[in-house]
Scaffold this motif. Structure first.
Motif, PDB file in Angstrom:
ATOM      1  N   UNK A  74       0.845  -1.186   0.000  1.00  0.00           N
ATOM      2  CA  UNK A  74       0.000   0.000   0.000  1.00  0.00           C
ATOM      3  C   UNK A  74       0.883   1.240   0.000  1.00  0.00           C
ATOM      4  N   UNK A  75       0.701   2.087  -1.005  1.00  0.00           N
ATOM      5  CA  UNK A  75       1.479   3.315  -1.142  1.00  0.00           C
ATOM      6  C   UNK A  75       0.830   4.473  -0.399  1.00  0.00           C
ATOM      7  N   UNK A  76      -0.495   4.571  -0.547  1.00  0.00           N
ATOM      8  CA  UNK A  76      -1.230   5.619   0.152  1.00  0.00           C
ATOM      9  C   UNK A  76      -2.723   5.299   0.130  1.00  0.00           C
ATOM     10  N   UNK A  77      -3.425   5.931   1.056  1.00  0.00           N
ATOM     11  CA  UNK A  77      -4.875   5.773   1.151  1.00  0.00           C
ATOM     12  C   UNK A  77      -5.458   7.177   1.209  1.00  0.00           C
ATOM     13  N   UNK A  78      -6.448   7.434   0.357  1.00  0.00           N
ATOM     14  CA  UNK A  78      -7.109   8.737   0.340  1.00  0.00           C
ATOM     15  C   UNK A  78      -8.605   8.548   0.573  1.00  0.00           C
ATOM     16  N   UNK A  79      -9.159   9.360   1.456  1.00  0.00           N
ATOM     17  CA  UNK A  79     -10.599   9.317   1.651  1.00  0.00           C
ATOM     18  C   UNK A  79     -11.244  10.030   0.477  1.00  0.00           C
ATOM     19  N   UNK A  80     -12.248   9.399  -0.102  1.00  0.00           N
ATOM     20  CA  UNK A  80     -12.937   9.918  -1.273  1.00  0.00           C
ATOM     21  C   UNK A  80     -14.195  10.662  -0.816  1.00  0.00           C
ATOM     22  N   UNK A  81     -14.365  11.893  -1.262  1.00  0.00           N
ATOM     23  CA  UNK A  81     -15.538  12.682  -0.861  1.00  0.00           C
ATOM     24  C   UNK A  81     -16.793  12.261  -1.557  1.00  0.00           C
TER      25      UNK A  81
END
Length: 81
Positions: A74-81
């Protein structure tokens, strides 16, 4: 004119595939799903984007985009609006 219409009709599905990301092999999808499910995510879809895997998932009622490299780190996790 008729040839142009036929050529466009043949190109549109290919364009849609590239615009939405490349397909991911089923065995890789299964590995990513297992990895993210163990972390509490509910995986909705997975695609290849810019050389990395991009998984769309839900957790605790929120939507996330999880980016993984080719070794499924896992490189990054972004919360999606």
């Amino acid at each position: 004119m008729k040839r142009t219409a036929i050529a466009l009709a043949l190109l549109l599905p290919a364009t849609a595939v590239f615009a939405s990301g490349s397909p991911v092999a089923q065995d890789v999808q299964d590995q990513i799903t297992a990895l993210l499910t163990a972390d509490g995510y509910e995986v909705r879809s997975i695609q290849m984007e810019d050389g990395n895997y991009e998984a769309y998932a839900m957790r605790d009622g929120a939507r996330f985009e999880v980016y993984l490299d080719e070794s499924l780190t896992i490189l990054r996790v972004e919360e999606d609006d």
